[in-house]
Write a protein that holds these residues in place. Sequence first.
Motif, mmCIF file in Angstrom:
data_model
loop_
_atom_site.group_PDB
_atom_site.id
_atom_site.type_symbol
_atom_site.label_atom_id
_atom_site.label_comp_id
_atom_site.label_asym_id
_atom_site.label_seq_id
_atom_site.Cartn_x
_atom_site.Cartn_y
_atom_site.Cartn_z
ATOM 1 N N ARG A 180 -13.234 51.414 28.332
ATOM 2 C CA ARG A 180 -11.795 50.666 28.318
ATOM 3 C C ARG A 180 -12.162 49.540 29.021
ATOM 4 N N LEU A 181 -11.133 48.448 28.639
ATOM 5 C CA LEU A 181 -11.131 47.132 29.223
ATOM 6 C C LEU A 181 -9.785 47.254 29.782
ATOM 7 N N VAL A 182 -9.560 47.068 31.167
ATOM 8 C CA VAL A 182 -8.144 47.114 31.946
ATOM 9 C C VAL A 182 -8.213 45.286 32.458
ATOM 10 N N VAL A 183 -7.019 44.943 32.038
ATOM 11 C CA VAL A 183 -6.801 43.520 32.399
ATOM 12 C C VAL A 183 -5.463 43.562 33.336
ATOM 13 N N LEU A 184 -5.596 42.818 34.471
ATOM 14 C CA LEU A 184 -4.219 42.658 35.393
ATOM 15 C C LEU A 184 -3.963 41.184 35.362
ATOM 16 N N THR A 185 -2.672 40.757 34.678
ATOM 17 C CA THR A 185 -2.538 39.606 34.834
ATOM 18 C C THR A 185 -1.329 39.349 35.657
ATOM 19 N N TYR A 186 -1.257 37.770 36.143
ATOM 20 C CA TYR A 186 -0.271 37.473 37.260
ATOM 21 C C TYR A 186 0.679 36.399 36.925
ATOM 22 N N HIS A 187 0.615 35.666 35.714
ATOM 23 C CA HIS A 187 1.528 35.120 34.796
ATOM 24 C C HIS A 187 1.375 34.921 33.474
ATOM 25 N N SER A 188 2.739 34.479 32.924
ATOM 26 C CA SER A 188 2.785 34.731 31.490
ATOM 27 C C SER A 188 1.796 33.950 30.491
ATOM 28 N N LEU A 189 1.116 33.211 30.990
ATOM 29 C CA LEU A 189 0.311 32.401 30.116
ATOM 30 C C LEU A 189 -0.965 33.256 30.066
ATOM 31 N N GLU A 190 -1.595 33.839 31.215
ATOM 32 C CA GLU A 190 -2.507 34.710 31.078
ATOM 33 C C GLU A 190 -2.169 36.063 30.258
ATOM 34 N N ASP A 191 -1.030 36.523 30.572
ATOM 35 C CA ASP A 191 -0.442 37.681 29.652
ATOM 36 C C ASP A 191 -0.316 37.551 28.108
ATOM 37 N N ARG A 192 -0.181 36.373 27.866
ATOM 38 C CA ARG A 192 -0.005 36.040 26.309
ATOM 39 C C ARG A 192 -1.489 36.097 25.674
ATOM 40 N N ILE A 193 -2.517 35.562 26.489
ATOM 41 C CA ILE A 193 -3.920 35.615 25.975
ATOM 42 C C ILE A 193 -4.419 36.964 25.760
ATOM 43 N N VAL A 194 -4.220 37.611 26.794
ATOM 44 C CA VAL A 194 -4.836 38.997 26.960
ATOM 45 C C VAL A 194 -4.084 39.849 25.635
ATOM 46 N N LYS A 195 -2.782 39.662 25.745
ATOM 47 C CA LYS A 195 -1.906 40.374 24.471
ATOM 48 C C LYS A 195 -2.537 40.016 23.374
ATOM 49 N N SER A 196 -2.541 38.760 23.038
ATOM 50 C CA SER A 196 -3.094 38.219 21.696
ATOM 51 C C SER A 196 -4.667 38.661 21.312
ATOM 52 N N ALA A 197 -5.483 38.432 22.535
ATOM 53 C CA ALA A 197 -7.024 39.088 22.290
ATOM 54 C C ALA A 197 -7.084 40.220 21.849
ATOM 55 N N PHE A 198 -6.309 41.362 22.790
ATOM 56 C CA PHE A 198 -6.138 42.519 22.446
ATOM 57 C C PHE A 198 -5.911 42.994 20.912
ATOM 58 N N LYS A 199 -4.759 42.393 20.490
ATOM 59 C CA LYS A 199 -4.170 42.587 19.154
ATOM 60 C C LYS A 199 -5.209 42.078 18.166
ATOM 61 N N LYS A 200 -5.761 41.060 18.402
ATOM 62 C CA LYS A 200 -6.829 40.452 17.611
ATOM 63 C C LYS A 200 -8.149 41.211 17.167
#
Length: 173
Positions: A98-118
Amino acid sequence: AEIVSDYTEEQLADLFFLYGELKSARRIASAIVAARAVSPIRTIEALLNVVRPLINRKQEKKELAQLFQALRIEVNGEMESLRLMLNQAVSLLAPGGRLVVLTYHSLEDRIVKSAFKKNENPCTCPPSFPVCVCGKVSRGTVITGKPILPGEEEMESNSRAKSAKLRIFEKCN
């Protein structure tokens, strides 16, 4: 200093809007380009003298933070580093890892969400195709459909936790 001195007005506006989420990005970029035509902007004080008249006094602290956040992100290549790290990390995971990522602003979160979905659904076939023909296979599953957010107690004891979002991806077996 190099960014403020060398980027075109369009590049500056895009940078301030994308990474700083500044509504006044175009006006600020235009003012910077006009000011640097008269005299180089080499210090923070000089930059502040250009942008302060353009920002809302009630939101000054927030908007200046957003401006400098945008510059920091660009200088450090933070978003591109995050994209590269996510792809490499998924590749390095053992099956079931498992890869667990903690983000602190919306820009980071959008990138993580998109990468995970891709990585979960990499298919590039048009939606009208009855079956996938691109041959791209899922690398895993997004465990957190919605991000895990901090609880009330954590937010009270740590104000910085308010913007934190945790997302989890699990590699296929």
